[in-house]
Motif scaffolding. Structure first.
Motif, PDB file in Angstrom:
ATOM      1  N   CYS A 245       0.809  -1.221   0.000  1.00 60.32           N
ATOM      2  CA  CYS A 245       0.000   0.000   0.000  1.00 60.32           C
ATOM      3  C   CYS A 245       0.842   1.270   0.000  1.00 60.32           C
ATOM      4  CB  CYS A 245      -0.930   0.003   1.209  1.00 60.32           C
ATOM      5  SG  CYS A 245      -0.078   0.040   2.794  1.00 60.32           S
ATOM      6  N   HIS A 246       2.140   1.106   0.215  1.00 56.93           N
ATOM      7  CA  HIS A 246       3.023   2.264   0.369  1.00 56.93           C
ATOM      8  C   HIS A 246       4.447   1.802   0.077  1.00 56.93           C
ATOM      9  CE1 HIS A 246       5.274   5.439   2.577  1.00 56.93           C
ATOM     10  NE2 HIS A 246       4.213   6.206   2.342  1.00 56.93           N
ATOM     11  N   ARG A 247       5.300   2.750  -0.196  1.00 59.78           N
ATOM     12  CA  ARG A 247       6.703   2.400  -0.486  1.00 59.78           C
ATOM     13  C   ARG A 247       7.335   1.603   0.652  1.00 59.78           C
ATOM     14  NH1 ARG A 247      11.220   5.066   0.977  1.00 59.78           N
ATOM     15  NH2 ARG A 247       9.930   6.799   1.738  1.00 59.78           N
ATOM     16  N   THR A 248       6.916   1.851   1.872  1.00 61.17           N
ATOM     17  CA  THR A 248       7.541   1.189   3.020  1.00 61.17           C
ATOM     18  C   THR A 248       6.592   0.267   3.786  1.00 61.17           C
ATOM     19  OG1 THR A 248       7.058   3.116   4.412  1.00 61.17           O
ATOM     20  CG2 THR A 248       9.211   3.051   3.340  1.00 61.17           C
TER      21      THR A 248
ATOM     22  N   GLN B 231      -6.803  11.940  -0.905  1.00 61.74           N
ATOM     23  CA  GLN B 231      -5.387  12.283  -0.850  1.00 61.74           C
ATOM     24  C   GLN B 231      -4.573  11.195  -0.161  1.00 61.74           C
ATOM     25  OE1 GLN B 231      -4.486  15.196  -2.503  1.00 61.74           O
ATOM     26  NE2 GLN B 231      -6.650  14.971  -3.005  1.00 61.74           N
ATOM     27  N   GLY B 232      -5.235  10.217   0.426  1.00 62.10           N
ATOM     28  CA  GLY B 232      -4.537   9.134   1.105  1.00 62.10           C
ATOM     29  C   GLY B 232      -5.392   8.539   2.204  1.00 62.10           C
TER      30      GLY B 232
ATOM     31  N   PRO C 218      -0.280   4.028   6.354  1.00 60.61           N
ATOM     32  CA  PRO C 218      -0.778   4.878   5.267  1.00 60.61           C
ATOM     33  C   PRO C 218      -0.918   4.122   3.952  1.00 60.61           C
ATOM     34  CG  PRO C 218       1.566   5.244   5.564  1.00 60.61           C
ATOM     35  CD  PRO C 218       1.159   4.262   6.638  1.00 60.61           C
TER      36      PRO C 218
ATOM     37  N   SER D 237      -0.603   5.315   0.187  1.00 56.62           N
ATOM     38  CA  SER D 237      -0.184   6.502  -0.562  1.00 56.62           C
ATOM     39  C   SER D 237      -1.219   6.851  -1.626  1.00 56.62           C
ATOM     40  CB  SER D 237       1.179   6.280  -1.203  1.00 56.62           C
ATOM     41  OG  SER D 237       1.141   5.187  -2.099  1.00 56.62           O
ATOM     42  N   ARG D 238      -1.218   8.106  -2.023  1.00 59.36           N
ATOM     43  CA  ARG D 238      -2.226   8.596  -2.960  1.00 59.36           C
ATOM     44  C   ARG D 238      -2.216   7.807  -4.267  1.00 59.36           C
ATOM     45  NH1 ARG D 238      -2.771  14.880  -5.122  1.00 59.36           N
ATOM     46  NH2 ARG D 238      -4.523  14.525  -6.534  1.00 59.36           N
ATOM     47  N   ASN D 239      -1.018   7.486  -4.790  1.00 56.79           N
ATOM     48  CA  ASN D 239      -0.956   6.784  -6.074  1.00 56.79           C
ATOM     49  C   ASN D 239      -1.314   5.305  -5.954  1.00 56.79           C
ATOM     50  OD1 ASN D 239       1.288   5.940  -4.740  1.00 56.79           O
ATOM     51  ND2 ASN D 239       2.770   6.502  -6.324  1.00 56.79           N
ATOM     52  N   GLN D 240      -1.532   4.822  -4.730  1.00 53.78           N
ATOM     53  CA  GLN D 240      -1.917   3.429  -4.538  1.00 53.78           C
ATOM     54  C   GLN D 240      -3.392   3.277  -4.164  1.00 53.78           C
ATOM     55  OE1 GLN D 240       0.323   1.644  -6.090  1.00 53.78           O
ATOM     56  NE2 GLN D 240       0.557   0.156  -4.443  1.00 53.78           N
TER      57      GLN D 240
END
Length: 300
Positions: free
Chosen positions: A245-248, A264-265, A278, A280-283
């Motif tokens: 769901c997020h880079r990390t 926005q997230g 979180p 992220s918005r692009n996910q």
């Protein structure tokens, strides 16, 4: 035909609305004032004989708009102060109850202003008290749902649609042929480990390590393992309910209890821990698609 009320939907805990939070309360009150003031000026809904007006119509509209705006600011300002050190545990049922109290107070305030606005010997009658409260409820309910729909519209214009009706997914891994227990290979053989995926809530990247947050016996624990999140993700590729769901962060979709946020997230909540993960918005779109696919598999 029996009258049906979805009690579960009304009692499900939701995030305390941002419109009532202290930092947004003045803005919300201003929106209520402006909406009512413009409506009264444009449509002149008062069914009162004009010679009875003590004030000109512009001032009458001002007082009828200012009163509910002031009540909204005072009522939820007091509520925020009283509950400032407590979890608000907001639900739709609480939302409707508080809105009902707000409309009742607005109707009483309109009744108390009658001597200021109207020259009528029956201003203090029970009939006018009933009419003012009734009118506040009729108009207030209309404005409430109009403003809610307008809010949803403007949020949706910012990006992907928000998951409004998130229902926790049921864990059905035990019904599949894939074992919930997985042996994870790391770069160093002595650091290899066995993991029960049913206990895993989410995974957080920490350089060349990952933090595994697990829940067992109603207690959350965190373990540090020597493997990158990308390498770990490849080894659990056969389990579609794990989502990056997020880079990390990588999450177990079956363990998500609640989704909050906007286009926005998102922020994801899990059992037995106060940690928020979180999205992220692009996910967001991928998250929504993953959630819907898993939910459709359960329904099928």
């Amino acid at each position: 035909m029996p009258f049906y009320i979805n009690k579960e939907h009304l009692l499900n805990e939701i995030e305390y609305p941002t419109r009532y939070q202290p930092e947004n309360l003045l803005k919300s009150s201003a929106i209520v004032f402006a909406s009512i003031f413009v409506f009264l000026l444009l449509f002149a809904p008062f069914g009162v004989y004009e010679p009875e007006f003590r004030l000109n119509y512009f001032l009458i509209c001002f007082f009828h708009a200012f009163s509910p705006a002031l009540i909204l600011f005072s009522y939820f300002g007091t509520y925020n102060y009283i509950t400032r050190n407590q979890l608000k545990n907001w639900t739709l049922l609480k939302e409707y109850i508080h809105v009902g109290i707000f409309l009742l107070l607005s109707g009483i305030a309109s009744f108390l202003m009658r001597d200021l606005i109207y020259n009528n010997p029956n201003n203090w009658s029970w009939r006018y008290l009933y009419e003012e409260i009734r009118n506040c409820f009729l108009a207030g309910i209309l404005f409430y749902f109009f403003l809610r729909m307008a809010g949803f519209y403007f949020k949706s214009k910012k990006g992907s649609p928000f998951v409004l009706q998130f229902t926790p997914l049921e864990n059905k891994t035990q019904k599949t042929a894939v074992s919930p227990t997985l042996f994870i290979n790391t770069q160093v053989k002595q650091d290899d480990f066995t993991l029960n995926l049913e206990d895993l809530l989410f995974v957080k990247a920490d350089g060349n390590y990952i933090e595994l947050t697990k829940s067992n016996n109603e207690e959350a624990t965190v373990e540090l393992k020597r493997i990158s999140l990308t390498q770990f993700e490849k080894q659990i590729a056969d389990y579609p309910h794990f989502f990056r769901c997020h880079r990390t962060y990588l999450v177990n979709m079956f363990k998500i209890e609640k989704v909050s946020g906007n286009s926005q997230g998102y922020l994801l909540s899990f059992p037995n821990t106060n940690a928020k993960v979180p999205v992220s918005r692009n996910q967001i779109e991928s998250f929504n698609n993953c959630y819907n696919q898993l939910r459709n598999l359960q329904i099928a």
